[in-house]
Design an enzyme around this catalytic site. Sequence first.
Site, mmCIF file in Angstrom:
data_model
loop_
_atom_site.group_PDB
_atom_site.id
_atom_site.type_symbol
_atom_site.label_atom_id
_atom_site.label_comp_id
_atom_site.label_asym_id
_atom_site.label_seq_id
_atom_site.Cartn_x
_atom_site.Cartn_y
_atom_site.Cartn_z
ATOM 1 N N GLU A 18 0.816 -1.217 0.000
ATOM 2 C CA GLU A 18 0.000 0.000 0.000
ATOM 3 C C GLU A 18 0.847 1.264 0.000
ATOM 4 O O GLU A 18 0.512 2.244 -0.672
ATOM 5 C CB GLU A 18 -0.967 -0.004 1.189
ATOM 6 C CG GLU A 18 -2.132 -0.978 1.044
ATOM 7 C CD GLU A 18 -1.763 -2.426 1.332
ATOM 8 O OE1 GLU A 18 -0.649 -2.669 1.835
ATOM 9 O OE2 GLU A 18 -2.583 -3.323 1.063
ATOM 10 N N GLY B 240 -8.984 -1.610 6.517
ATOM 11 C CA GLY B 240 -7.967 -1.966 7.501
ATOM 12 C C GLY B 240 -6.581 -2.141 6.915
ATOM 13 O O GLY B 240 -5.610 -2.352 7.646
ATOM 14 N N HIS C 240 -11.336 -5.933 7.933
ATOM 15 C CA HIS C 240 -12.113 -5.732 6.708
ATOM 16 C C HIS C 240 -13.395 -4.940 6.953
ATOM 17 O O HIS C 240 -14.271 -4.912 6.105
ATOM 18 C CB HIS C 240 -12.494 -7.078 6.078
ATOM 19 C CG HIS C 240 -11.353 -7.836 5.495
ATOM 20 N ND1 HIS C 240 -10.328 -8.335 6.262
ATOM 21 C CD2 HIS C 240 -11.061 -8.184 4.215
ATOM 22 C CE1 HIS C 240 -9.471 -8.965 5.475
ATOM 23 N NE2 HIS C 240 -9.884 -8.887 4.225
#
Lengths: 377, 347
Positions: free
Chosen positions: B69, B94, B138
């Site tokens: 990410e 998350g 999630h």
Amino acid sequence: MAANSNDFSVPTVQLLAPDGTFAPNEAAEEFVPYFERLTDADHERFYREMVVIRRFDREAANLQRQGQLALWVPSHGQEAAQVGSAFATRPQDHIFPSYREHVVGKMRGLDVVDVLRMLKGLTLGGWVPEENGNFHLYTLVLASQTLHATGYAMGMQFDGATATGDPERDEAVIVYFGDGASSQGDASEALVFAASYQTPQVFFLQNNGWAISVPASRQSRTPFALRGHGFGMRSNRIDGNDVFASYAVTAKHLDDARAGRGPALIEAMTYRVGAHTTADDPTKYRLDADLADWVAKDPIVRLKAYLENRGVAQSFLDDVEQEAADFASDARKRALEVVAPDQDVIFDNVYAEANATLVEERAWFEAYEASFEEAQS
Amino acid sequence: MTMLDAPVDTQTLTLANAINAGLRRALHDDDKVVLLGEDIGTLGGVYRVTDGLQREFGARRVVDTPLAEAGILGTAVGLAYRGYRPVCEIQFDGFIYPAFDQIVAQVAKLHYRTQGAVRMPITIRVPFGGGIGAAEHHSESPEAYFTHTSGLRVVAVSNPQDAYTMIRQAIASDDPVLYFEPKRRYHQKAPVELDGSLSLTEPMGSARVVVPGDDVTLLAYGPLVQTATDAARAATADGISVEVIDLRSLAPVDYATIEASVRRTGRLVIAHEAGSQGGVGGEIAASVTERCFSYLEHAPVRVTGFDVPYPPSRLEVHHLPGLDRILDGVDRALGRSNSLSELEAGW
């Protein structure tokens, strides 16, 4: 045998021996043709840049000691790594520095007073990369810039601005980081992305031995140059105090990157002779003998010996000394003249578009300030 | 024929498909728009929000990235420097934290650091919120981390039309935008006008009155707008007129719309899935109290998730503010008999 990040058994490209003798070692062979691109005038330019920036560096440290700068980040000892690699860039290339590459900025056209202005606490960087030789802002969060560089290089690929076969036009990126920054996750992710997309990019890791007080051996059990292979890219270790090695190896890898042959990693073995910053005291953690050992390998002394062996005129050396003194003095003078921007600037450019929250806060602040003026009148 | 005379193409779309249509439109309109993310290309995203886009626009425009990410956001910064408009997908709420540093320390600040020379028109799409029985990490609602960061804009969409319009607005914005998608509403359908010119739509920062009312102002965003609307309908049966406002923009907040409502109702309830501490609701409660204290008949009421790590999904129904908890908040804002005692009485 356990490897060590300072393990010198890893082939280290060196063209100029510490005594100034031009004697390319075995690892340097493939890079000699790149060295041969250089003229005598280029050799002199290297010397000039290195001497001038070291003198400037000392002046900036003085400015900090005199209370004119909040901080100074010395580059003493790393001049060869920086000057050689910077000279290998072409005008169309983009440079993503860490925060110690003052001479790289200078060679790309940045006014070093912009750096002083930032360290005086008046800007957060402030220069426009495209107006300063594509020299991007300093990044204090270590290794963040490695990813920015990779993204930029991806953009070059998207634009078709690289790998066209025309080295005069094909673009590439060089990003500077260090032994400490190499431990950041961002550095690894940048190496992953770069290898994955085969970006036109050189990762230039200056291993200056220390991340503030922590030795390079704490960052890596393996020589950093070997990491490049692990990520799937060409990788070389160079003698970072040999300006010719820095130039030749960077030139080759940048040319390869431009030609579509993907990224490379260069580990330049050098030494941070000064403190991390003026807020640091290296006598607390470094051995005098270590420092002396590296001072003996000083990059400027080495290049000067080379030039003298080749019969450079004393007048040239004298001129460079004078130029360095003038440059430092001029930077000092202009740094003292720099004034703080208007206080309203704190609200400018937080957003590109009007933002209701800031419009309100700014209006409140202006009314608040004005209330004192009314009270006085 | 003017734009306004043009036949309007209205299709019934799910919220996920509406985002897809907005992305397709943005990719079509501006060749500087590129999509970056994990599994967004060949697969079309784990929620199929980017379905078919790589096939249509190619792997250079819709980029499957390595699984990192920070790498996605960090390279997006470089692409923005280069003049691109990256749209980054964070696969789940998350998983945004590895990118947090790049978002708050780099994306949010670079326009400021360069004194306006560099723009960061980056859109960060984040499926958020719970209610889908998902695995850990999630179901989170991390929006307040970003509303706290100057330099970022934060929006949350609640319905297919806004999803379509606001993804286009977010991408067209020269500022970085966190775009939160209510994953439990991805399959909600509604008619969407697809031809609208952005210049004819309301600005992205504006709140929207969903249900007009007179007694209580009820603010919600993202997945809870539907719940709040249902609550307003239920309250009608008790003779309570609730005005529901969809915040849409969490940073900046459209206080003009909220104030206009609160000045009439004198009562404010704010609902979100995220916990209350340091949250969007607390900030709005404080600001509204400062702005229209004398109009308030009761302290603002927050109806939020608890200040606990997101619980195991079998228990999430107890954590999330549902219709009953929101009605309870409405009761409290009205100063009616303490709802907690009513809970004990078997609510």
